[in-house]
Structure formats: structure tokens, C-alpha cells
Write an enzyme that holds these catalytic residues in place. Structure first.
Site, PDB file in Angstrom:
ATOM      1  N   GLY A 116       0.839  -1.188   0.000  1.00 51.80           N
ATOM      2  CA  GLY A 116       0.000   0.000   0.000  1.00 51.80           C
ATOM      3  C   GLY A 116       0.878   1.243   0.000  1.00 51.80           C
ATOM      4  O   GLY A 116       2.102   1.131  -0.117  1.00 51.80           O
ATOM      5  N   GLY A 118       1.930   3.299   2.305  1.00 51.49           N
ATOM      6  CA  GLY A 118       2.958   3.386   3.346  1.00 51.49           C
ATOM      7  C   GLY A 118       4.146   2.488   3.048  1.00 51.49           C
ATOM      8  O   GLY A 118       5.301   2.942   3.017  1.00 51.49           O
ATOM      9  N   ASP A 142      -8.122  -0.778   1.333  1.00 51.65           N
ATOM     10  CA  ASP A 142      -8.567   0.611   1.549  1.00 51.65           C
ATOM     11  C   ASP A 142      -8.738   1.375   0.235  1.00 51.65           C
ATOM     12  O   ASP A 142      -9.410   2.402   0.199  1.00 51.65           O
ATOM     13  CB  ASP A 142      -7.552   1.363   2.426  1.00 51.65           C
TER      14      ASP A 142
HETATM   15  O1  F6P Z   1      -4.719  -0.937   5.626  1.00 51.37           O
HETATM   16  C1  F6P Z   1      -5.459  -2.101   5.708  1.00 51.37           C
HETATM   17  C2  F6P Z   1      -6.162  -2.222   7.024  1.00 51.37           C
HETATM   18  O2  F6P Z   1      -6.947  -3.402   7.011  1.00 51.37           O
HETATM   19  C3  F6P Z   1      -7.019  -1.023   7.417  1.00 51.37           C
HETATM   20  O3  F6P Z   1      -8.252  -0.981   6.734  1.00 51.37           O
HETATM   21  C4  F6P Z   1      -7.125  -1.211   8.908  1.00 51.37           C
HETATM   22  O4  F6P Z   1      -7.335   0.018   9.556  1.00 51.37           O
HETATM   23  C5  F6P Z   1      -5.775  -1.796   9.269  1.00 51.37           C
HETATM   24  O5  F6P Z   1      -5.230  -2.333   8.077  1.00 51.37           O
HETATM   25  C6  F6P Z   1      -5.815  -2.868  10.320  1.00 51.37           C
HETATM   26  O6  F6P Z   1      -4.508  -3.244  10.610  1.00 51.37           O
HETATM   27  P1  F6P Z   1      -4.101  -4.489  11.501  1.00 51.37           P
HETATM   28  O7  F6P Z   1      -4.047  -5.688  10.587  1.00 51.37           O
HETATM   29  O8  F6P Z   1      -2.762  -4.136  12.031  1.00 51.37           O
HETATM   30  O9  F6P Z   1      -5.142  -4.670  12.560  1.00 51.37           O
END
Ligand code: F6P
Length: 360
Positions: A116, A118, A142
Site C-alpha cells: 500500500g 505506506g 482501503d
Molecule cells: O490498511 C489495511 C487495514 O486493514 C485497514 O483498513 C485497517 O485500519 C488496518 O489495516 C488494520 O490493521 P491491523 O491488521 O494491524 O489490525
């Protein structure tokens, strides 16, 4: 046939459906068409920091079944920025040079990174620092990577959220309840606006459009007055409280994740409208599972195109989807533009045109 090459591929950031389909497409194109060697790097850049670097040799025979498999067989991480990497002694260290050295130890001619905004920004910085030949492929549920109309994983997440709304409608109607579905999407409301329209939500709340509880409750009351004693609401995780506060959960790793706005809304809607409310937080269900046909197509097209860029010696490029075609653009142009939902977009206009309440 061009010169023999050895290329690496890694998945970085949060997983999503379709990553394995990209790994398969890259391998089939690179080995099948060009007769190159493909190394799958384990757990994102961690595999390149490790000594010896941790890799899996990829060949058409062992990627055959990956088209429909969820997750990533290479593993991934969305933690541990290599420029400030958490060490066992609690300090943070810049490990970017270790990654560059790992690339050279493997004798790579080029690297494909699937990520993504980042993780692609980090990978690009490392590639520029080490003069590495790098090509990027966008993935994220996203759908917030700039320039590309679609990123891998988004369509599957929308399908899952839509199916959840379909299911919630039946139980909402049976019990005369207001059902609230909280979906992911980080700072962008793409999943909510798409699934909300496709799943016939009565209210869609996204971070890009400010709302008031009064407007949301008015919609629910209007429906009650018309004899529709149930409503279905979809809300993006980054929607704030009316006071403008982001709702988050913290974890023991010191991380802070979006989540909880659904319950905040449920409590207030119930108090204001008298309706019984229930909340479903869809969470990581949106990232798992079998990729949709559209995500498989995108993954296949992106994988083939990324390998072809390497064959053409075109680096620091990202493959994007624009007007039904794969188009490559400089990575910089994709990561410098965050793609939120445009409040004047067709989807927003469509939702309004259908009488869906957007809270404003
Ligand atoms: O960026 C993808 C995502 O699924 C976001 O929609 C969500 O806020 C985040 O990652 C959740 O991250 P983690 O897997 O660290 O809980």
C-alpha cells in the site's frame, strides 16, 4: 529471449485477497516467458534483513494453486519501519542498509514489491538509497493509493462487506432493529460507500463527509414513520465522533487501531430514536478469503505487467489500473497523492440520488 535475470518478490503491509494471485502471475511470466529465476522473499523486508536472507524459490509448478488462495504465502508485516526498526534491546535502528545488502547477497537484478502507500514509500526510499531496481504493485483493501482506480484486495473486501449488509437486512427486518456495520478502510471511505450502495444501506457514514447524529436519527425516524421499523447503517472505521474525536483501540504492542465508532453510533441512535441497535464489526474478515474474480484479474494483469517492466529495464515504476488498462507511472506520483473518496464523485452522487443518508 533477453538476458537471464534473477528477481525477488515480496508482499508488504497488511495482507488482502489477491496477493497470492500476483505471486503466481509474476512467477508464471518471469519463469514461463523469460526463463528467469524468481525468489519469494519472506515476511516483507524482514526476509532481506535476515542472514542468510529468507527466501522461497518460486516455480510455475509450486504457484499453480495460488490463484484462489487467500493471504500471502510469503508472509507480510505492517509493523517495524526498517528506518526505525525495533531491536530486541528496545532500541530503534536503521536497518535499510541491511536490506540493500540482502538484495545484493541474493544476486537480485530487480525487486517487485506489493504494498500500500505506506510500505511502497518505504520500499522506494530503500531502493533509491541502494540504487536497487524496483517495481511496485498496489494492493490494499482501503483503495487509497493515488493514481490507480483499483488496488488489489479492494473488490474482495467490498464483496464481503456487501454480503454482510445483505445478511444484516434480514435479521434487522425480523427484529425491527437498527443494524450498524463497521468496516475498515483506514482514513478513506471507499469500502463503505461502495458496499453501502451495493448492499442497500439506509445510512452511509464515511470520514470524508461530516455528519450529525440528528441527521442520521431523522432518517431512521422517517423510515419508522413509513412503517419501516428497521434500518441498516454502514460506517467507516475512521469516522469520528460528533465532537471530532477518532475512535481507537490500543494494543499491548503499543499500536493504536481504528475501531469502535459503530458502538458509539449504536448507543446514540438507540437513545435518540428508541430503536434497538446491534453492531457488527467486520474487521479482518474483509482481508481474508478467496479473491473475487476482479481481484484475480487485476492481480494477474499487474503481475504480468510488472515483470514486463523489468524486461524493458523500466524501474521506479508502479503498475496502475486506469480506463480498463494497466498503465505504469512513476511510484512517486502514486504515493504522493492520497486517494480519499471525492465528495463530488459519482458514487457519492449516486448514494444521494437513491435517498441514502450520508449524515450531512
Ligand atoms: O490498511 C489495511 C487495514 O486493514 C485497514 O483498513 C485497517 O485500519 C488496518 O489495516 C488494520 O490493521 P491491523 O491488521 O494491524 O489490525
Amino acid at each position: 529471449m533477453g538476458e537471464q535475470k534473477k528477481i525477488g518478490i515480496l508482499t508488504s503491509g497488511g495482507d488482502c485477497a489477491g496477493l497470492n494471485a500476483v505471486i503466481r502471475a509474476v512467477t508464471q511470466r518471469a519463469v514461463g516467458t523469460y526463463n528467469w529465476e524468481v525468489l519469494g522473499i519472506c515476511r516483507a523486508t524482514n526476509g532481506l534483513m535476515h542472514r542468510p536472507p529468507q527466501v522461497i524459490t518460486l516455480a510455475p509448478d509450486n504457484v499453480d494453486a495460488l490463484l484462489t488462495k487467500g493471504g500471502t504465502v510469503l508472509g507480510t508485516t505492517n509493523k517495524g519501519n526498517p528506518f526505525a526498526f525495533p531491536m530486541p534491546d528496545g532500541t530503534l535502528r536503521d536497518r535499510s542498509d541491511d536490506i540493500i545488502e540482502g538484495y545484493h547477497q541474493l544476486g537480485l537484478d530487480a525487486l517487485i514489491g506489493i504494498g500500500g502507500d505506506g510500505s511502497l514509500a518505504i520500499l522506494r526510499k530503500i531502493a533509491l538509497q541502494g540504487n536497487l531496481n524496483f517495481v511496485a504493485i498496489p494492493k490494499t483493501i482501503d483503495n487509497d493509493v493515488g493514481v490507480t482506480e483499483r488496488s488489489i484486495g479492494f473488490d474482495t473486501a467490498v464483496n464481503i462487506a456487501t454480503e454482510a449488509l445483505d445478511r444484516l437486512h434480514f435479521t434487522a427486518a425480523s427484529h425491527d432493529r437498527v443494524m450498524i456495520l463497521e468496516v475498515m478502510g483506514r482514513d478513506a471511505g471507499h469500502i463503505a460507500i461502495s458496499a453501502g450502495i451495493a448492499g442497500g444501506a439506509d445510512v452511509i457514514l464515511i470520514p470524508e463527509i461530516p455528519y450529525t447524529l440528528e441527521n442520521v436519527c431523522r432518517k431512521i425516524k422517517e423510515r419508522q414513520e413509513r412503517g419501516q421499523h428497521f434500518s441498516v447503517v454502514i460506517v467507516s472505521e475512521a469516522v469520528c465522533t460528533e465532537a471530532g474525536e477518532v475512535v481507537t483501540n490500543s494494543d499491548r504492542f503499543g499500536g493504536c487501531r481504528l475501531g469502535g465508532i459503530g458502538q458509539y453510533l449504536a448507543d446514540r441512535i438507540s437513545a435518540s430514536s428508541g430503536a434497538e441497535t446491534r453492531v457488527t464489526v467486520l474487521g479482518h474478515i474483509q482481508r481474508g478469503g478467496i479473491p473475487s474474480p476482479l481481484d484475480r484479474l487485476l492481480a494477474s494483469a499487474f503481475g504480468v505487467a510488472a515483470v514486463d517492466l523489468i524486461a524493458a529495464g523500466q524501474y521506479d515504476q508502479i503498475v496502475t489500473w486506469q480506463n480498463r488498462q494497466v498503465v505504469n507511472v512513476p511510484i512517486e506520483s502514486a504515493i504522493s497523492k492520497y486517494q480519499a473518496v471525492d465528495a463530488n464523485s459519482t458514487l457519492v452522487k449516486t448514494a444521494r440520488g437513491l435517498g441514502i443518508c450520508l449524515g450531512d
